[in-house]
Design a protein around this motif. Structure first.
Motif, PDB file in Angstrom:
ATOM      1  N   ALA A 289       0.836  -1.207   0.000  1.00 23.05           N
ATOM      2  CA  ALA A 289       0.000   0.000   0.000  1.00 23.05           C
ATOM      3  C   ALA A 289       0.875   1.263   0.000  1.00 23.05           C
ATOM      4  N   TYR A 290       1.946   1.264   0.800  1.00 22.83           N
ATOM      5  CA  TYR A 290       2.857   2.427   0.813  1.00 22.83           C
ATOM      6  C   TYR A 290       3.434   2.652  -0.582  1.00 22.83           C
ATOM      7  N   ILE A 291       3.842   1.559  -1.212  1.00 18.98           N
ATOM      8  CA  ILE A 291       4.461   1.682  -2.533  1.00 18.98           C
ATOM      9  C   ILE A 291       3.430   2.161  -3.551  1.00 18.98           C
ATOM     10  N   ASN A 292       2.218   1.603  -3.497  1.00 18.21           N
ATOM     11  CA  ASN A 292       1.164   2.037  -4.425  1.00 18.21           C
ATOM     12  C   ASN A 292       0.892   3.527  -4.273  1.00 18.21           C
ATOM     13  N   ALA A 293       0.917   3.996  -3.017  1.00 18.49           N
ATOM     14  CA  ALA A 293       0.570   5.394  -2.749  1.00 18.49           C
ATOM     15  C   ALA A 293       1.714   6.342  -3.109  1.00 18.49           C
ATOM     16  N   SER A 294       2.913   5.793  -3.402  1.00 20.68           N
ATOM     17  CA  SER A 294       4.068   6.677  -3.609  1.00 20.68           C
ATOM     18  C   SER A 294       4.061   7.360  -4.980  1.00 20.68           C
ATOM     19  N   GLY A 295       3.175   6.888  -5.868  1.00 23.56           N
ATOM     20  CA  GLY A 295       3.046   7.539  -7.182  1.00 23.56           C
ATOM     21  C   GLY A 295       4.268   7.350  -8.044  1.00 23.56           C
ATOM     22  N   GLU A 296       4.477   8.276  -8.976  1.00 23.20           N
ATOM     23  CA  GLU A 296       5.561   8.129  -9.962  1.00 23.20           C
ATOM     24  C   GLU A 296       6.948   8.229  -9.332  1.00 23.20           C
ATOM     25  N   HIS A 297       7.054   8.886  -8.177  1.00 24.60           N
ATOM     26  CA  HIS A 297       8.381   9.098  -7.584  1.00 24.60           C
ATOM     27  C   HIS A 297       8.962   7.846  -6.942  1.00 24.60           C
ATOM     28  N   GLY A 298       8.095   6.952  -6.504  1.00 20.34           N
ATOM     29  CA  GLY A 298       8.597   5.723  -5.902  1.00 20.34           C
ATOM     30  C   GLY A 298       9.048   5.903  -4.460  1.00 20.34           C
ATOM     31  N   VAL A 299       9.830   4.923  -3.988  1.00 21.96           N
ATOM     32  CA  VAL A 299      10.200   4.917  -2.571  1.00 21.96           C
ATOM     33  C   VAL A 299      11.714   4.827  -2.364  1.00 21.96           C
ATOM     34  N   VAL A 300      12.111   5.250  -1.158  1.00 22.81           N
ATOM     35  CA  VAL A 300      13.493   5.087  -0.705  1.00 22.81           C
ATOM     36  C   VAL A 300      13.443   4.223   0.544  1.00 22.81           C
ATOM     37  N   ILE A 301      14.317   3.222   0.610  1.00 20.13           N
ATOM     38  CA  ILE A 301      14.364   2.336   1.778  1.00 20.13           C
ATOM     39  C   ILE A 301      15.531   2.763   2.661  1.00 20.13           C
ATOM     40  N   PHE A 302      15.268   2.897   3.955  1.00 22.78           N
ATOM     41  CA  PHE A 302      16.279   3.404   4.877  1.00 22.78           C
ATOM     42  C   PHE A 302      16.379   2.471   6.087  1.00 22.78           C
ATOM     43  N   SER A 303      17.547   1.862   6.257  1.00 22.86           N
ATOM     44  CA  SER A 303      17.753   1.039   7.443  1.00 22.86           C
ATOM     45  C   SER A 303      19.224   1.049   7.820  1.00 22.86           C
ATOM     46  N   LEU A 304      19.485   1.192   9.107  1.00 24.05           N
ATOM     47  CA  LEU A 304      20.867   1.124   9.592  1.00 24.05           C
ATOM     48  C   LEU A 304      21.145  -0.246  10.206  1.00 24.05           C
ATOM     49  N   GLY A 305      20.369  -1.241   9.789  1.00 29.17           N
ATOM     50  CA  GLY A 305      20.647  -2.602  10.227  1.00 29.17           C
ATOM     51  C   GLY A 305      19.941  -2.982  11.509  1.00 29.17           C
ATOM     52  N   SER A 306      20.050  -4.258  11.818  1.00 26.29           N
ATOM     53  CA  SER A 306      19.301  -4.776  12.962  1.00 26.29           C
ATOM     54  C   SER A 306      19.951  -4.410  14.293  1.00 26.29           C
ATOM     55  N   MET A 307      21.197  -3.927  14.244  1.00 25.78           N
ATOM     56  CA  MET A 307      21.914  -3.723  15.505  1.00 25.78           C
ATOM     57  C   MET A 307      21.877  -2.271  16.012  1.00 25.78           C
ATOM     58  N   VAL A 308      21.441  -1.340  15.167  1.00 25.81           N
ATOM     59  CA  VAL A 308      21.423   0.059  15.591  1.00 25.81           C
ATOM     60  C   VAL A 308      19.994   0.462  15.924  1.00 25.81           C
ATOM     61  N   SER A 309      19.757   0.832  17.169  1.00 28.66           N
ATOM     62  CA  SER A 309      18.377   1.100  17.555  1.00 28.66           C
ATOM     63  C   SER A 309      18.092   2.583  17.766  1.00 28.66           C
ATOM     64  N   GLU A 310      19.098   3.364  18.126  1.00 26.26           N
ATOM     65  CA  GLU A 310      18.843   4.763  18.463  1.00 26.26           C
ATOM     66  C   GLU A 310      19.897   5.675  17.834  1.00 26.26           C
ATOM     67  N   ILE A 311      19.468   6.820  17.310  1.00 22.46           N
ATOM     68  CA  ILE A 311      20.382   7.813  16.744  1.00 22.46           C
ATOM     69  C   ILE A 311      20.274   9.051  17.643  1.00 22.46           C
ATOM     70  N   PRO A 312      21.381   9.737  17.935  1.00 20.08           N
ATOM     71  CA  PRO A 312      21.282  10.947  18.774  1.00 20.08           C
ATOM     72  C   PRO A 312      20.239  11.911  18.195  1.00 20.08           C
ATOM     73  N   GLU A 313      19.474  12.565  19.070  1.00 15.03           N
ATOM     74  CA  GLU A 313      18.304  13.337  18.650  1.00 15.03           C
ATOM     75  C   GLU A 313      18.616  14.380  17.575  1.00 15.03           C
ATOM     76  N   LYS A 314      19.719  15.099  17.784  1.00 13.11           N
ATOM     77  CA  LYS A 314      20.053  16.171  16.846  1.00 13.11           C
ATOM     78  C   LYS A 314      20.284  15.592  15.452  1.00 13.11           C
ATOM     79  N   LYS A 315      21.013  14.480  15.410  1.00 14.59           N
ATOM     80  CA  LYS A 315      21.325  13.831  14.136  1.00 14.59           C
ATOM     81  C   LYS A 315      20.046  13.288  13.492  1.00 14.59           C
ATOM     82  N   ALA A 316      19.198  12.694  14.309  1.00 11.02           N
ATOM     83  CA  ALA A 316      17.948  12.122  13.788  1.00 11.02           C
ATOM     84  C   ALA A 316      17.082  13.217  13.168  1.00 11.02           C
TER      85      ALA A 316
END
Ligand SMILES: *[C@@H]1O[C@H](CO)[C@@H](O)[C@H](O)[C@H]1NC(C)=O
Ligand SMILES: *[C@@H]1O[C@H](CO)[C@@H](O)[C@H](O)[C@H]1NC(C)=O
Ligand SMILES: *[C@@H]1O[C@H](CO)[C@@H](O)[C@H](O)[C@H]1NC(C)=O
Length: 507
Positions: A289-316
């Motif tokens: 559904a997310y992909i269908n709704a993304s229209g012509e521009h498509g999607v970007v997948i973002f993951s820092l892996g299974s081991m990283v759970s938190e990014i410092p607030e400012k950076k996030a």
């Protein structure tokens, strides 16, 4: 009547086939390592179980991933620490790259957050304290050990029981792969690990490369201090890193020459990069559904892996800001606190089917920490990458992909929101990134044997032949003599007889 004459020979045939299949079934001891490493090693173990081998996995009681069910015998031993200790030490280590960058072994050593390694290194002491378990392992006459070398316990176990071993790894810290396999690594074009250099180094980089090599020879044994103490205790003799690593029969290395640059290799090194790539499955409805709704521009997948759970607030928040400035929908796997400025094109999820999403034709880019698993999923699916390396081999993986024009590397410490925005726009809009990653993808997939089958073959080979001493270079016999002045540690002293056979039965 049916040709009754057929059943006789047919059943004989089936019988022969079965006996044939079982005649090669052997006993394999598996010593894994916790964390993402296990994901792919498990697929090899599962296949070996399916092929009828008797497999015994020995693992610490405390673990993140090793508890996942396996259809074979699993033996656990108790550890001197709790899961909370492991989580805490790992978090300290995993959060460190957001504060400082580890560009050489020296920086890793002086980093205050490397207690996680000592924790893992202590596992073997716990294993060998379990007398019943050791007795059981001794009585079960295994054909070989299949091991992840990271915590060195598998290496110690192989030596203790004098069993041939197959190592499964992306690479080895420091110079121990070259030393353990007696494989040359010319400093003029083979960049040292952690350096982030490509194979085409400038003069200055080559000087740095030599210094990095020197640092490894000077400092690496401090890094492995606990591991070597534990090994010496268990084996009741002073043990060097060379003793442990050089025992290996076959190295299964999770890389290939699409990711890594050409360099000398040894006959017992087998390259199985991309072993984690799988045929894409249909997406769950939510993601479709997310992909269908993304229209012509498509999607970007973002993951820092299974081991990283938190990014410092400012950076996030900086990251969230950049993500809001592209027309694509961003699917971000993140379990930390939701950045307050998250834009409406960005969807936070706790988990995503990464490989299946990367395989979707509307996926335009992949933002990754450039761990080797993620990099290979990017290569297999032909998705250009924006890379934010954090620790370990990630810096080097990112550099390789960047050099090949398949992505852009960002320094997580220095990058601004604008840098991320520009990098994303570049890999999505500049066609060369897509062309380069597609070329790498087709090179990577053009191979005679699938990496999983190759890995299974070599484990079985070592089991069948009780090792692979015919692939061992004679350089091992002279390991105490050659290799120049840098060999300050880890070598046999000059006076000891150095003609030791690879395994006891070999003379
Ligand atoms: C586990 O192995 C046994 C015997 O090898 C087999 O009968 C059983 O179906 C397997 N179970 C699974 C879940 O694969
Ligand atoms: C997404 O679009 C495809 C093709 O138009 C359609 O078959 C599918 O049902 C859609 N899925 C969802 C979850 O909306
Ligand atoms: C998302 O936000 C932008 C600007 O902030 C706005 O123009 C757009 O209509 C919003 N889209 C949705 C689906 O809410």
């Amino acid at each position: 009547m049916a040709p009754a004459g057929w059943t006789g020979p047919l059943s004989l045939c089936v019988c022969l086939l079965l006996t044939c299949g079982f005649a090669h079934a052997g006993k394999l001891l598996v010593v894994p390592m916790d964390g993402s490493h296990w994901f792919t090693m498990q697929s090899v173990v599962e296949k070996l179980v399916l092929r009828g081998h008797e497999v015994v996995v020995v693992r610490p009681e405390v673990s993140w991933q090793l508890g996942r069910s396996l259809n074979c015998t699993v033996k656990t031993y108790s550890t001197s620490y709790t899961l909370e200790d492991q989580d805490r030490e790992f978090m300290a280590f995993a959060n460190d790259p957001w504060k400082r960058q580890i560009r050489s072994i020296f920086f890793l050593l002086v980093s205050p957050y490397t207690r996680i390694f000592d924790l893992f290194f202590s596992n073997c002491r716990s294993l060998f304290k379990d007398k019943k378990l050791v007795e059981y392992l001794k009585e079960t006459s295994f054909d070989a050990v299949f091991l992840d070398p990271f915590d060195t316990c598998g290496l110690i176990v192989a030596k203790y029981f004098s069993l041939p071993s197959v190592v499964f790894s992306r690479g080895i810290f420091c110079h121990y792969l070259e030393e353990g396999a007696q494989c040359p690594a010319p400093l003029s074009y083979v960049p040292r690990g952690l350096s982030g250099f490509s194979d085409a180094m400038t003069f200055k980089e080559r000087v740095r490369n030599h210094i990095a090599h020197l640092e490894e020879h000077l400092f690496c044994h401090y890094f492995f201090k606990t591991a070597l103490e534990v090994a010496s205790e268990i084996l009741q003799t002073p043990v060097t890193a060379y003793d442990l690593f050089s025992h290996t029969s076959v190295w299964l290395l999770r890389t290939d020459f699409v990711l890594d640059d050409p360099r000398p290799v040894m006959p017992n090194m087998v390259f199985i990069g991309g072993i984690n790539c799988k045929q894409g499955k249909p997406l769950p409805k939510e993601f479709e559904a997310y992909i269908n709704a993304s229209g012509e521009h498509g999607v970007v997948i973002f993951s820092l892996g299974s081991m990283v759970s938190e990014i410092p607030e400012k950076k996030a928040m900086e990251i969230a800001d950049a993500l809001g400035k592209i027309p694509q929908t961003v699917l971000w796997r993140y379990t930390g606190t939701r950045p307050s400025n998250l834009a409406n094109n960005t969807i936070l999820v706790k988990w995503l089917p990464q490989n299946d999403l990367l395989g979707h034709p509307k996926t335009r880019a992949f933002i990754t920490h450039s761990g080797s698993h993620g990099i290979y999923e990017g290569i297999c699916n032909g998705v250009p990458m924006v890379m934010m390396p954090l620790f370990g081999d990630q810096m080097d993986n990112a550099k390789r992909m960047e050099t090949k024009g398949a992505g852009i590397t960002l320094n997580v410490l220095e990058m601004t929101s604008e840098d991320l925005e520009n990098a994303l726009k570049a890999v999505i809009n500049d066609k060369s990134y897509k062309e380069n990653i597609m070329r790498l993808s087709s090179l990577h997939k053009d191979r005679p044997v699938e990496p999983l089958d190759l890995a299974v073959f070599w484990v079985e080979f070592v089991m069948r032949h009780k090792g692979a001493p015919h692939l061992r270079p004679a350089a091992h016999r002279a390991a105490g003599l050659g290799n120049g002045f840098l060999s300050v540690e880890g070598r046999m002293p000059l006076s000891t007889p150095v003609l030791e056979p690879a395994y006891p039965f070999m003379t």
